[in-house]
Scaffold this motif. Structure first.
Motif, mmCIF file in Angstrom:
data_model
loop_
_atom_site.group_PDB
_atom_site.id
_atom_site.type_symbol
_atom_site.label_atom_id
_atom_site.label_comp_id
_atom_site.label_asym_id
_atom_site.label_seq_id
_atom_site.Cartn_x
_atom_site.Cartn_y
_atom_site.Cartn_z
ATOM 1 N N HIS A 166 -6.481 -8.155 -0.250
ATOM 2 C CA HIS A 166 -7.657 -6.880 -0.416
ATOM 3 C C HIS A 166 -7.327 -5.873 -1.223
ATOM 4 O O HIS A 166 -7.916 -5.085 -1.693
ATOM 5 N N ALA A 167 -6.031 -5.457 -1.219
ATOM 6 C CA ALA A 167 -5.615 -4.488 -1.997
ATOM 7 C C ALA A 167 -5.756 -4.609 -3.473
ATOM 8 O O ALA A 167 -6.351 -3.680 -4.130
ATOM 9 N N ASP A 168 -5.408 -5.656 -3.936
ATOM 10 C CA ASP A 168 -5.710 -5.980 -5.247
ATOM 11 C C ASP A 168 -7.419 -5.918 -5.857
ATOM 12 O O ASP A 168 -7.500 -5.324 -6.811
ATOM 13 N N LEU A 172 -7.131 -5.606 5.250
ATOM 14 C CA LEU A 172 -5.854 -5.884 4.265
ATOM 15 C C LEU A 172 -4.889 -6.479 5.315
ATOM 16 O O LEU A 172 -3.908 -7.420 4.804
ATOM 17 N N SER A 222 -9.654 -4.405 -4.137
ATOM 18 C CA SER A 222 -9.982 -2.862 -4.128
ATOM 19 C C SER A 222 -9.759 -2.074 -5.452
ATOM 20 O O SER A 222 -10.429 -1.511 -5.793
ATOM 21 N N GLY A 268 0.867 -1.363 0.016
ATOM 22 C CA GLY A 268 0.189 -0.084 0.034
ATOM 23 C C GLY A 268 0.877 1.398 -0.083
ATOM 24 O O GLY A 268 2.169 1.172 -0.196
ATOM 25 N N ASP A 323 -10.979 -1.144 5.615
ATOM 26 C CA ASP A 323 -10.143 -1.679 4.488
ATOM 27 C C ASP A 323 -8.580 -2.057 5.008
ATOM 28 O O ASP A 323 -8.029 -2.978 4.625
ATOM 29 N N ARG A 324 -8.034 -0.992 5.952
ATOM 30 C CA ARG A 324 -6.859 -1.486 6.509
ATOM 31 C C ARG A 324 -6.684 -2.739 7.519
ATOM 32 O O ARG A 324 -5.849 -3.423 7.174
#
Ligand SMILES: Nc1ncnc2c1ncn2[C@@H]1O[C@H](COP(=O)(O)OP(=O)(O)O)[C@@H](O)[C@H]1O
Ligand SMILES: [Mg+2]
Length: 368
Positions: free
Chosen positions: A150-152, A144, A154, A52, A140-141
């Motif tokens: 989760h980053a991908d 993640l 999103s 991130g 979301d943090r």
């Protein structure tokens, strides 16, 4: 015994640092110094060792030290689950940042396999009283921290939604144009929703058994306008199709995980977090961060590295001491900042201390 810790950190041309090296032994690290000395910059450098954009959420270019502006490099030795890794995050002054682990170039998401980080920064103090966006980012943090992918999802969701919104703005009504992009949004969107629900469930599960002195919060996921987000991609794709006429009118997508929100209730008082005192709101946040850390200790195999910026602001002396005790009991390497050494007195020799100061526009670090 800590099984996840940064034992050496070097900052090169990052923010206010020209070149600085910090050695750490796995104990919590108390960082103190005047306003603007460079304390948060150290935490930001550490946060860049996780996937991130780091704890300030900025583009790589902003971190480049002025006035040279030649790019930056963060190097760290990381002890993780019995292995020692050399991690390097480099930004050459243009393009994107480059990550290497043990000398091999890897995608950012690979950092999530060897390091987990959780942070608390002063802007979060307004989390409960401001708009849904900050709360979504917070959730979301957390998601993640449990699920690096989760980053991908999103990013995939955002990209597909931008495409759909462009069609909506252009007033396109032909369903054939929407199907493919809505299918992509539905797959990514359902994954986002599942990861968030899972994150809340994990926080709630550890809360039951923890002997914490911090007030616990009960979390509830919701959606704008009372809409209920479906769990599976098929139903979500249908929801997008149903919403099209309204969305064309609005010129944007009105349903989906990008419009989710969550509320927190101070469990014992049955009081919404936004109605709690500033100190209580901070305590609720800390309890969520500690729950996140406990859940990760179970799932990942080691407590995460904690980055706690100005953590004692709004905490009375009793709560501050309780926080230090819980961090030490957890065995987490917590990097904490504060304006003076007196804020960390209760830690005694359970922590190491770093003093940060400005010398002619360059931040310097001294170990005490
Ligand atoms: N890109 C940059 N180049 C040089 N200095 C910067 C850059 N970004 C921020 N700074 C400086 O870093 C300092 C703030 O550091 P920070 O770590 O936030 O301080 P604090 O100790 O209060 O947490 C400020 O003096 C700011 O001007
Ligand atoms: Mg700061």
């Amino acid at each position: 015994m800590t099984t996840l810790a940064v034992t050496e950190l070097a900052l090169s041309h990052a923010r206010s640092y020209k070149g600085a090296v910090v050695e750490a032994d796995g104990r919590p690290v108390a960082i103190y110094g005047a306003n603007g000395a460079g304390k948060t910059n150290i935490l930001e450098a550490l946060s860049l060792l996780s996937p991130g954009r780091g704890l300030r959420g900025v583009k790589a270019d902003e971190i480049t030290r002025a006035p040279e502006r030649i790019g930056w490099k963060i190097t760290a030795t990381l002890q993780s689950l019995g292995h020692i890794h050399e991690v390097e995050v480099t930004y050459e002054g243009s393009g994107t940042r480059c990550v290497t682990i043990d000398g091999k170039t890897t995608p950012q998401v690979a950092l999530g396999h060897i390091v987990r980080m959780v942070w608390l920064v002063p802007v979060m103090d307004r989390l409960w009283v401001e708009g849904a966006e900050g709360r979504r980012r917070f959730l979301d943090r957390v998601a993640l921290s449990f699920e690096p992918r989760h980053a991908d999802v999103s990013l995939a969701y955002e990209k597909a939604m931008r495409q759909r919104n462009r069609m909506l703005k252009n007033g396109i009504t032909d369903p054939g144009w929407y199907r493919a992009v809505e299918a992509q949004m539905a797959i990514a969107g359902a994954a986002i929703h599942t990861n968030r629900q899972h994150a809340i469930a994990q926080l709630t599960a550890v809360r039951e058994e923890a002997g914490t002195t911090f007030p616990t919060a009960t979390l509830n996921l919701s959606h704008a306008e009372g809409f209920v987000l479906p769990d599976d991609a098929g139903a979500l794709a249908e929801a997008f199709a149903d919403s099209r006429p309204r969305d064309i009118f609005a010129g944007r997508t009105l349903v989906g995980p990008h419009r989710a929100d969550f509320d927190a209730t101070y469990t014992a008082k049955r009081l919404p977090a936004r109605q709690c005192s500033t100190g209580e709101q901070k305590a609720l946040l800390i309890s969520l961060i500690l729950a996140n850390a406990r859940a990760l200790a179970l799932g990942f195999g080691a407590p995460p590295i904690l980055l706690l910026d100005e953590v004692s602001a709004h905490l009375d002396a009793g709560r501050r001491a309780a926080l230090y005790d819980e961090i030490c009991a957890l065995g987490a390497q917590a990097w904490m900042t504060g304006t003076g050494p007196e804020l960390f007195k209760d830690l005694g020799n359970r922590a190491q201390r770093l003093e940060v100061f400005d010398m002619n526009g360059t931040s310097k670090i001294t170990a005490h």
